[in-house]
Design a protein around this motif. Structure first.
Motif, PDB file in Angstrom:
ATOM      1  N   VAL A 297       0.845  -1.186   0.000  1.00  0.00           N
ATOM      2  CA  VAL A 297       0.000   0.000   0.000  1.00  0.00           C
ATOM      3  C   VAL A 297       0.878   1.232   0.000  1.00  0.00           C
ATOM      4  O   VAL A 297       1.901   1.274   0.682  1.00  0.00           O
ATOM      5  N   SER A 298       0.502   2.232  -0.787  1.00  0.00           N
ATOM      6  CA  SER A 298       1.333   3.430  -0.851  1.00  0.00           C
ATOM      7  C   SER A 298       0.581   4.536  -1.590  1.00  0.00           C
ATOM      8  O   SER A 298      -0.593   4.389  -1.948  1.00  0.00           O
ATOM      9  N   ALA A 299       1.302   5.653  -1.826  1.00  0.00           N
ATOM     10  CA  ALA A 299       0.761   6.789  -2.568  1.00  0.00           C
ATOM     11  C   ALA A 299       1.916   7.450  -3.301  1.00  0.00           C
ATOM     12  O   ALA A 299       3.065   7.373  -2.862  1.00  0.00           O
ATOM     13  N   PHE A 300       1.613   8.103  -4.405  1.00  0.00           N
ATOM     14  CA  PHE A 300       2.639   8.891  -5.091  1.00  0.00           C
ATOM     15  C   PHE A 300       2.005  10.043  -5.850  1.00  0.00           C
ATOM     16  O   PHE A 300       0.837   9.991  -6.255  1.00  0.00           O
ATOM     17  N   PHE A 301       2.798  11.097  -6.021  1.00  0.00           N
ATOM     18  CA  PHE A 301       2.366  12.310  -6.713  1.00  0.00           C
ATOM     19  C   PHE A 301       3.536  12.785  -7.569  1.00  0.00           C
ATOM     20  O   PHE A 301       4.394  13.521  -7.112  1.00  0.00           O
ATOM     21  N   PRO A 302       3.617  12.331  -8.820  1.00  0.00           N
ATOM     22  CA  PRO A 302       4.787  12.643  -9.644  1.00  0.00           C
ATOM     23  C   PRO A 302       4.838  14.103 -10.071  1.00  0.00           C
ATOM     24  O   PRO A 302       3.800  14.747 -10.260  1.00  0.00           O
ATOM     25  N   THR A 303       6.047  14.619 -10.211  1.00  0.00           N
ATOM     26  CA  THR A 303       6.263  15.956 -10.754  1.00  0.00           C
ATOM     27  C   THR A 303       6.195  15.855 -12.269  1.00  0.00           C
ATOM     28  O   THR A 303       7.007  15.189 -12.892  1.00  0.00           O
ATOM     29  N   ARG A 304       5.204  16.509 -12.861  1.00  0.00           N
ATOM     30  CA  ARG A 304       4.984  16.413 -14.302  1.00  0.00           C
ATOM     31  C   ARG A 304       4.886  17.807 -14.900  1.00  0.00           C
ATOM     32  O   ARG A 304       4.532  18.769 -14.232  1.00  0.00           O
ATOM     33  N   LEU A 305       5.186  17.899 -16.187  1.00  0.00           N
ATOM     34  CA  LEU A 305       5.072  19.175 -16.888  1.00  0.00           C
ATOM     35  C   LEU A 305       3.616  19.583 -17.046  1.00  0.00           C
ATOM     36  O   LEU A 305       3.242  20.724 -16.792  1.00  0.00           O
ATOM     37  N   ALA A 306       2.773  18.658 -17.458  1.00  0.00           N
ATOM     38  CA  ALA A 306       1.344  18.925 -17.607  1.00  0.00           C
ATOM     39  C   ALA A 306       0.619  18.454 -16.345  1.00  0.00           C
ATOM     40  O   ALA A 306       1.233  18.227 -15.307  1.00  0.00           O
ATOM     41  N   GLN A 307      -0.700  18.308 -16.430  1.00  0.00           N
ATOM     42  CA  GLN A 307      -1.475  17.941 -15.251  1.00  0.00           C
ATOM     43  C   GLN A 307      -1.033  16.587 -14.696  1.00  0.00           C
ATOM     44  O   GLN A 307      -0.980  15.593 -15.410  1.00  0.00           O
ATOM     45  N   SER A 308      -0.742  16.552 -13.405  1.00  0.00           N
ATOM     46  CA  SER A 308      -0.256  15.344 -12.761  1.00  0.00           C
ATOM     47  C   SER A 308      -1.421  14.575 -12.159  1.00  0.00           C
ATOM     48  O   SER A 308      -2.593  14.872 -12.413  1.00  0.00           O
ATOM     49  N   GLN A 309      -1.089  13.595 -11.334  1.00  0.00           N
ATOM     50  CA  GLN A 309      -2.087  12.742 -10.723  1.00  0.00           C
ATOM     51  C   GLN A 309      -1.654  12.389  -9.306  1.00  0.00           C
ATOM     52  O   GLN A 309      -0.463  12.201  -9.040  1.00  0.00           O
ATOM     53  N   PHE A 310      -2.596  12.349  -8.408  1.00  0.00           N
ATOM     54  CA  PHE A 310      -2.344  11.933  -7.031  1.00  0.00           C
ATOM     55  C   PHE A 310      -2.904  10.524  -6.905  1.00  0.00           C
ATOM     56  O   PHE A 310      -4.108  10.307  -7.035  1.00  0.00           O
ATOM     57  N   ILE A 311      -2.019   9.549  -6.648  1.00  0.00           N
ATOM     58  CA  ILE A 311      -2.399   8.142  -6.707  1.00  0.00           C
ATOM     59  C   ILE A 311      -2.212   7.471  -5.349  1.00  0.00           C
ATOM     60  O   ILE A 311      -1.176   7.615  -4.707  1.00  0.00           O
ATOM     61  N   THR A 312      -3.236   6.721  -4.918  1.00  0.00           N
ATOM     62  CA  THR A 312      -3.098   5.796  -3.797  1.00  0.00           C
ATOM     63  C   THR A 312      -3.457   4.408  -4.312  1.00  0.00           C
ATOM     64  O   THR A 312      -4.280   4.259  -5.225  1.00  0.00           O
ATOM     65  N   TYR A 313      -2.833   3.387  -3.735  1.00  0.00           N
ATOM     66  CA  TYR A 313      -3.129   2.032  -4.195  1.00  0.00           C
ATOM     67  C   TYR A 313      -2.899   1.034  -3.077  1.00  0.00           C
ATOM     68  O   TYR A 313      -2.175   1.288  -2.115  1.00  0.00           O
ATOM     69  N   ILE A 314      -3.538  -0.119  -3.242  1.00  0.00           N
ATOM     70  CA  ILE A 314      -3.398  -1.194  -2.272  1.00  0.00           C
ATOM     71  C   ILE A 314      -3.529  -2.529  -2.994  1.00  0.00           C
ATOM     72  O   ILE A 314      -4.350  -2.690  -3.897  1.00  0.00           O
ATOM     73  N   GLY A 315      -2.689  -3.474  -2.613  1.00  0.00           N
ATOM     74  CA  GLY A 315      -2.825  -4.848  -3.054  1.00  0.00           C
ATOM     75  C   GLY A 315      -3.359  -5.659  -1.886  1.00  0.00           C
ATOM     76  O   GLY A 315      -2.801  -5.602  -0.780  1.00  0.00           O
ATOM     77  N   THR A 316      -4.433  -6.390  -2.087  1.00  0.00           N
ATOM     78  CA  THR A 316      -5.089  -7.062  -0.974  1.00  0.00           C
ATOM     79  C   THR A 316      -5.592  -8.439  -1.390  1.00  0.00           C
ATOM     80  O   THR A 316      -5.668  -8.757  -2.584  1.00  0.00           O
ATOM     81  N   ALA A 317      -5.930  -9.260  -0.405  1.00  0.00           N
ATOM     82  CA  ALA A 317      -6.536 -10.558  -0.697  1.00  0.00           C
ATOM     83  C   ALA A 317      -7.898 -10.333  -1.355  1.00  0.00           C
ATOM     84  O   ALA A 317      -8.640  -9.427  -0.955  1.00  0.00           O
ATOM     85  N   PRO A 318      -8.264 -11.125  -2.352  1.00  0.00           N
ATOM     86  CA  PRO A 318      -9.544 -10.908  -3.039  1.00  0.00           C
ATOM     87  C   PRO A 318     -10.734 -10.793  -2.097  1.00  0.00           C
ATOM     88  O   PRO A 318     -11.635  -9.976  -2.315  1.00  0.00           O
ATOM     89  N   LYS A 319     -10.766 -11.585  -1.024  1.00  0.00           N
ATOM     90  CA  LYS A 319     -11.897 -11.538  -0.100  1.00  0.00           C
ATOM     91  C   LYS A 319     -12.003 -10.217   0.643  1.00  0.00           C
ATOM     92  O   LYS A 319     -13.066  -9.888   1.191  1.00  0.00           O
ATOM     93  N   ASN A 320     -10.916  -9.446   0.667  1.00  0.00           N
ATOM     94  CA  ASN A 320     -10.902  -8.165   1.392  1.00  0.00           C
ATOM     95  C   ASN A 320     -11.074  -6.961   0.483  1.00  0.00           C
ATOM     96  O   ASN A 320     -10.897  -5.820   0.924  1.00  0.00           O
ATOM     97  N   THR A 321     -11.419  -7.186  -0.776  1.00  0.00           N
ATOM     98  CA  THR A 321     -11.431  -6.096  -1.750  1.00  0.00           C
ATOM     99  C   THR A 321     -12.356  -4.953  -1.343  1.00  0.00           C
ATOM    100  O   THR A 321     -11.972  -3.773  -1.398  1.00  0.00           O
TER     101      THR A 321
END
Length: 429
Positions: A297-321
């Protein structure tokens, strides 16, 4: 001219008569010189969607032959003196890199200049690198996170160069020819589109002399490069699911944000650090350590020339989706509902600034950061301004940034049917 925190380092900027921007960080501690040569008006943003992957393929082949040297001869010259030389492409630029001991810098830079000016893009080398690229594209399609991120990217950036991988697609890469590479090189590789950033045991005067000797007679084409036209996007949000046979479900929750010039840039950098940077980050502690929901699980916000994106993500067991998705959403809404505690913001500042400093330890890192800042229009002074900007951010500013940007989530779930069924009709609240 910028003085660094270390008294032995000084960064200079000058422009040569033909428009080449030269940045030199004098760092005499080690007997080495590293360089990054940026072409800002090149890369994925300058490709048509039908030619996606053009600049990645160009970067892979540009060091594989010139008018005088074959790929083998170039490799032998580089390896015989223990140097390194390479090229890469991103959505925002194409860059070439070099590193060598000081006494061999002029030799390797002369070779680099020939590669910049006279690449031949041999058909057999193009075909070899095409096969390698296609293998990489297929390999990414087997990795659940890459599948999820590719889906999110395409939905967040429709008809936009950020909407697909710099590798391109199987269809577009198959269609590229050596002539396409030559035409792109002729159009984009020119002195007034070149930023040379050097760091190491070299002075500005020495660097100027070598650059003038090897590149001073390089002339610009009569026609200027056309301005970059990228569509401005308005956040739409959405929810997408894709089945993939895997042992885990990947959930990505992201938001479309602004550019590097956006007023919320530093606040979002701090929020990304707070949420996803390291084992003490909010997402790791809450969703992995306390609730046991995450493989990753983590987050990232890349430095980009044009519009960037604020991303969070998680990898989990299918039953916990379902519960993992709700947990990720709750953490984002928590930032919208109330400001960070002062202590949390200060910890994020310390972490961000500490890691920023650690990212400038080598000559290669120094050459990269100053060249990158210059290439995206921030200038070399941005390095010194970074700390002061971060230190001034308040909890109110991070709260306002969250309220402005975390309203239209883009959500992607990739995993087995069991995982998808759990979020089929989920109502996040």
């Amino acid at each position: 001219m910028v003085a660094s925190s270390a008294s032995t380092q000084m960064t200079h900027r000058t422009v040569l008569s033909n428009g080449i921007t030269l940045i030199v960080t004098e760092n005499p501690i080690a007997d080495l010189v590293a360089g990054r040569l940026f072409f800002p008006q090149a890369g994925g943003c300058w490709e048509t969607l039908a030619q996606a992957g053009l600049f990645h393929l160009m970067a892979a082949v540009i060091t594989k032959g010139t008018r005088r040297y074959s790929a083998v001869e170039i490799a032998e010259q580089v390896e015989s003196i223990g140097a390194s030389l390479g090229a890469s492409a991103s959505s925002d630029y194409v860059a070439l890199s070099l590193k060598t001991v000081t006494k061999d810098f002029q030799t390797i830079f002369k070779l680099m200049a020939e590669i910049l000016r006279e690449p031949t893009f041999p058909p057999e080398e193009v075909e070899l690198e095409r096969k390698i690229t296609l293998q990489s594209i297929r390999s990414q399609q087997e990795q659940p996170f890459n599948v999820a991120y590719d889906l999110l990217r395409g939905q967040m950036y429709p008809q936009h160069p950020y909407g697909q991988s710099i590798l391109g697609t199987e269809t577009t890469v198959q269609s590229l020819t050596p002539e396409d590479l030559r035409q792109a090189h002729q159009r984009h590789f020119r002195p007034d589109n070149l930023v040379i950033s050097l760091s190491g045991r070299i002075t500005l005067e020495q660097a100027e002399a070598i650059a003038e000797q090897t590149l001073g007679d390089w002339q610009n084409p009569p026609e200027p490069l056309p301005p970059l036209e990228i569509p401005a996007l308005v956040p739409q949000g959405g929810f997408w699911r894709q089945e993939k046979d895997s042992q885990q479900a990947i959930i990505i929750l992201g938001y479309l944000t602004g550019t590097v010039a956006d007023d919320d840039f530093f606040a979002l950098k701090l929020l990304s650090t707070y949420l996803g940077n390291g084992l003490s980050s909010r997402l790791f502690v809450e969703l992995r350590e306390k609730q046991g929901l995450a493989y990753d699980v983590s987050a990232f916000f890349p430095t980009r020339l044009a519009q960037s994106q604020f991303i969070t993500y998680i990898g989990t067991a299918p039953k916990n989706t379902a519960i993992a998705l709700q947990g990720l959403y709750d953490e984002m809404q928590r930032l919208v509902a109330a400001p960070l505690a002062e202590v949390d913001l200060q910890v994020a500042k310390n972490k961000l600034l500490g890691q920023y400093a650690l990212g400038k330890q080598t000559n290669a890192e120094l050459a990269q950061i100053f060249g990158w800042y210059e290439s995206i229009g921030l200038g070399i002074d941005f390095d010194q301004a970074f700390r002061s900007h971060v230190e001034k951010i308040t909890t109110a500013e991070t709260h306002q940034a969250a309220q402005r940007h975390f309203q239209q989530p883009y959500i992607v779930v990739v995993g087995p049917q069991e995982a998808l069924s759990l979020v089929q009709d989920i109502q996040l609240s």
